[in-house]
Design an enzyme around this catalytic site. Sequence first.
Site, mmCIF file in Angstrom:
data_model
loop_
_atom_site.group_PDB
_atom_site.id
_atom_site.type_symbol
_atom_site.label_atom_id
_atom_site.label_comp_id
_atom_site.label_asym_id
_atom_site.label_seq_id
_atom_site.Cartn_x
_atom_site.Cartn_y
_atom_site.Cartn_z
ATOM 1 N N TYR A 144 34.010 -10.684 22.606
ATOM 2 C CA TYR A 144 33.935 -10.022 21.288
ATOM 3 C C TYR A 144 34.912 -8.852 21.221
ATOM 4 O O TYR A 144 35.762 -8.788 20.327
ATOM 5 C CB TYR A 144 32.509 -9.537 21.075
ATOM 6 C CG TYR A 144 32.229 -8.912 19.726
ATOM 7 C CD1 TYR A 144 32.132 -9.693 18.575
ATOM 8 C CD2 TYR A 144 32.028 -7.533 19.599
ATOM 9 C CE1 TYR A 144 31.844 -9.115 17.338
ATOM 10 C CE2 TYR A 144 31.742 -6.960 18.370
ATOM 11 C CZ TYR A 144 31.648 -7.753 17.238
ATOM 12 O OH TYR A 144 31.368 -7.184 16.017
ATOM 13 N N PHE A 190 13.272 -4.433 17.163
ATOM 14 C CA PHE A 190 12.203 -3.422 17.141
ATOM 15 C C PHE A 190 11.281 -3.620 15.926
ATOM 16 O O PHE A 190 10.062 -3.554 16.043
ATOM 17 C CB PHE A 190 12.785 -1.996 17.109
ATOM 18 C CG PHE A 190 13.286 -1.492 18.445
ATOM 19 C CD1 PHE A 190 13.232 -2.287 19.581
ATOM 20 C CD2 PHE A 190 13.816 -0.205 18.555
ATOM 21 C CE1 PHE A 190 13.707 -1.820 20.810
ATOM 22 C CE2 PHE A 190 14.279 0.281 19.787
ATOM 23 C CZ PHE A 190 14.233 -0.532 20.907
HETATM 24 P P1 NAD Z 1 26.716 -12.057 10.850
HETATM 25 O O1 NAD Z 1 26.611 -12.821 12.122
HETATM 26 O O2 NAD Z 1 25.468 -11.923 10.030
HETATM 27 O O3 NAD Z 1 27.834 -12.670 9.906
HETATM 28 C C1 NAD Z 1 28.986 -13.314 10.389
HETATM 29 C C2 NAD Z 1 29.209 -14.560 9.561
HETATM 30 O O4 NAD Z 1 30.407 -15.214 9.988
HETATM 31 C C3 NAD Z 1 28.082 -15.580 9.677
HETATM 32 O O5 NAD Z 1 27.674 -16.007 8.402
HETATM 33 C C4 NAD Z 1 28.706 -16.717 10.486
HETATM 34 O O6 NAD Z 1 28.116 -17.968 10.217
HETATM 35 C C5 NAD Z 1 30.161 -16.614 10.071
HETATM 36 N N1 NAD Z 1 31.111 -17.181 11.045
HETATM 37 C C6 NAD Z 1 31.149 -16.953 12.372
HETATM 38 N N2 NAD Z 1 32.178 -17.623 12.923
HETATM 39 C C7 NAD Z 1 32.809 -18.280 11.909
HETATM 40 C C8 NAD Z 1 33.925 -19.144 11.840
HETATM 41 N N3 NAD Z 1 34.621 -19.469 12.945
HETATM 42 N N4 NAD Z 1 34.285 -19.648 10.631
HETATM 43 C C9 NAD Z 1 33.574 -19.338 9.515
HETATM 44 N N5 NAD Z 1 32.505 -18.529 9.523
HETATM 45 C C10 NAD Z 1 32.124 -18.003 10.709
HETATM 46 O O7 NAD Z 1 27.295 -10.622 11.211
HETATM 47 P P2 NAD Z 1 27.506 -9.320 10.307
HETATM 48 O O8 NAD Z 1 26.664 -8.240 10.877
HETATM 49 O O9 NAD Z 1 27.391 -9.651 8.879
HETATM 50 O O10 NAD Z 1 29.022 -8.967 10.658
HETATM 51 C C11 NAD Z 1 30.098 -9.292 9.785
HETATM 52 C C12 NAD Z 1 31.410 -8.816 10.393
HETATM 53 O O11 NAD Z 1 31.370 -7.410 10.610
HETATM 54 C C13 NAD Z 1 31.717 -9.455 11.752
HETATM 55 O O12 NAD Z 1 33.106 -9.714 11.817
HETATM 56 C C14 NAD Z 1 31.361 -8.387 12.735
HETATM 57 O O13 NAD Z 1 32.113 -8.476 13.929
HETATM 58 C C15 NAD Z 1 31.668 -7.117 11.961
HETATM 59 N N6 NAD Z 1 30.869 -5.979 12.446
HETATM 60 C C16 NAD Z 1 29.530 -5.901 12.146
HETATM 61 C C17 NAD Z 1 28.778 -4.850 12.650
HETATM 62 C C18 NAD Z 1 27.322 -4.686 12.336
HETATM 63 O O14 NAD Z 1 26.694 -3.769 12.866
HETATM 64 N N7 NAD Z 1 26.713 -5.482 11.495
HETATM 65 C C19 NAD Z 1 29.400 -3.888 13.467
HETATM 66 C C20 NAD Z 1 30.748 -4.022 13.760
HETATM 67 C C21 NAD Z 1 31.476 -5.072 13.234
HETATM 68 N N1 UDP Z 2 18.538 -2.753 22.795
HETATM 69 C C1 UDP Z 2 17.238 -2.473 23.200
HETATM 70 N N2 UDP Z 2 16.259 -3.373 22.915
HETATM 71 C C2 UDP Z 2 16.501 -4.535 22.244
HETATM 72 C C3 UDP Z 2 17.821 -4.807 21.815
HETATM 73 C C4 UDP Z 2 18.827 -3.889 22.106
HETATM 74 O O1 UDP Z 2 16.960 -1.440 23.806
HETATM 75 O O2 UDP Z 2 15.540 -5.302 22.027
HETATM 76 C C5 UDP Z 2 19.594 -1.754 23.053
HETATM 77 C C6 UDP Z 2 20.872 -2.306 23.663
HETATM 78 O O3 UDP Z 2 20.788 -2.298 25.075
HETATM 79 C C7 UDP Z 2 21.910 -1.336 23.148
HETATM 80 C C8 UDP Z 2 21.357 -0.883 21.798
HETATM 81 O O4 UDP Z 2 19.980 -1.245 21.796
HETATM 82 O O5 UDP Z 2 21.990 -0.223 23.998
HETATM 83 C C9 UDP Z 2 22.048 -1.549 20.614
HETATM 84 O O6 UDP Z 2 22.042 -2.951 20.836
HETATM 85 P P1 UDP Z 2 22.565 -3.988 19.742
HETATM 86 O O7 UDP Z 2 22.499 -5.330 20.382
HETATM 87 O O8 UDP Z 2 21.825 -3.797 18.485
HETATM 88 O O9 UDP Z 2 24.082 -3.562 19.439
HETATM 89 P P2 UDP Z 2 25.329 -3.103 20.359
HETATM 90 O O10 UDP Z 2 24.928 -3.033 21.808
HETATM 91 O O11 UDP Z 2 26.344 -4.155 20.128
HETATM 92 O O12 UDP Z 2 25.677 -1.781 19.827
#
Ligand code: NAD
Ligand code: UDP
Length: 311
Positions: A144, A190
Amino acid sequence: MKTILVTGGAGFLGSHLCDLLLARGDEVICVDNFFSGRKENIAHLRNHPRFELIRHDITNPLFIEVDQIYNLACPASPVAYQYNPIKTIKTSTEGMIRMLGLAKRCKARILQASTSEVYGDPEVHPQTEDYWGNVNPLGPRSCYDEGKRVAESLCMNYHLAHKLEVRIIRIFNTYGPRMDPNDGRVISNFITQALRGEPLTIFGNGQQTRSFCFVDDLLNGMMRLMDQDVTTGPINIGNPGEFTMLELAQLVLELTESKSSLKNVDLPKDDPKQRCPNITLAKSILGWEPRVPLREGLQKTIAYYRELLKL
Ligand code: NAD
Ligand code: UDP
């Protein structure tokens, strides 16, 4: 009215973005392969006259005409992106190249959903955009993190070589309604555990920190970044309120009035110890800052899960 492609439009963030763009009057083409997205997230848009859904994987060629592209396709939860790491890398690299090629042919502006994960386990705190990060290129999160880093590099190089209009947003942990209850992220875990009366799973000692941004705030920042002409980015968008996972667990227990216990489980490898955005750039360039405090956003998210899971 613009024609706007939202890749990953059936996902958590993408589906809300589709709603906002349609409400503004744009025409929206949602592309998704439903790897981690859900049809329920966009079911209410099915008969909207300006909405179109294409089941498509962005690693394959796509020939359509658009004015703007929001490239959100990519699984975001560690459980989801580690399920098939090679596919995750392909989505962020091959998929990014496909979308940049589409943008180039259409002369469309493209926004890449990058992530705070490009900072890895950060040694600079809070994280500023000029920090290069501390990523393990071989660890379980690298599919990722490194994929997103290559995607940023691709965006920057298409911008430099072809004068493509690119926008890069670095998204910090975002939460809210429509997060998949089974996606394994900390807030969905959670809340669903608390509502079911199951123990809350604290990974490690729970002292690691994250900064949680409510979905409405995040998308407001994302659309401002797309629609301004000052910078290509990258720009951090996140809420600088920083919490340990133990603090988050206590708050979820309080707001759900749950009697669940806490259960310590092993900390996953390479789990970042701290994460907090410096949002000076977002404030000065976009005039943006988050408005929804964690307590208020959690209440809305809890209400969504109660309804969804009938709990
Ligand atoms: P999500 O998993 O809910 O949404 C991602 C979507 O992309 C899904 O609908 C999935 O089916 C689709 N997808 C995955 N691979 C694909 C492919 N090869 N072709 C077409 N569709 C595909 O995640 P989200 O939380 O909505 O995140 C959206 C974007 O934002 C992602 O790129 C993610 O990396 C980025 N992002 C999200 C967060 C967050 O906290 N939610 C944080 C940092 C970055
Ligand atoms: N985490 C946790 N319990 C859970 C899921 C996640 O304590 O059931 C912790 C995890 O180890 C991380 C933080 O929560 O430190 C955020 O995790 P998440 O998977 O939401 O996102 P990311 O690690 O990608 O920021």
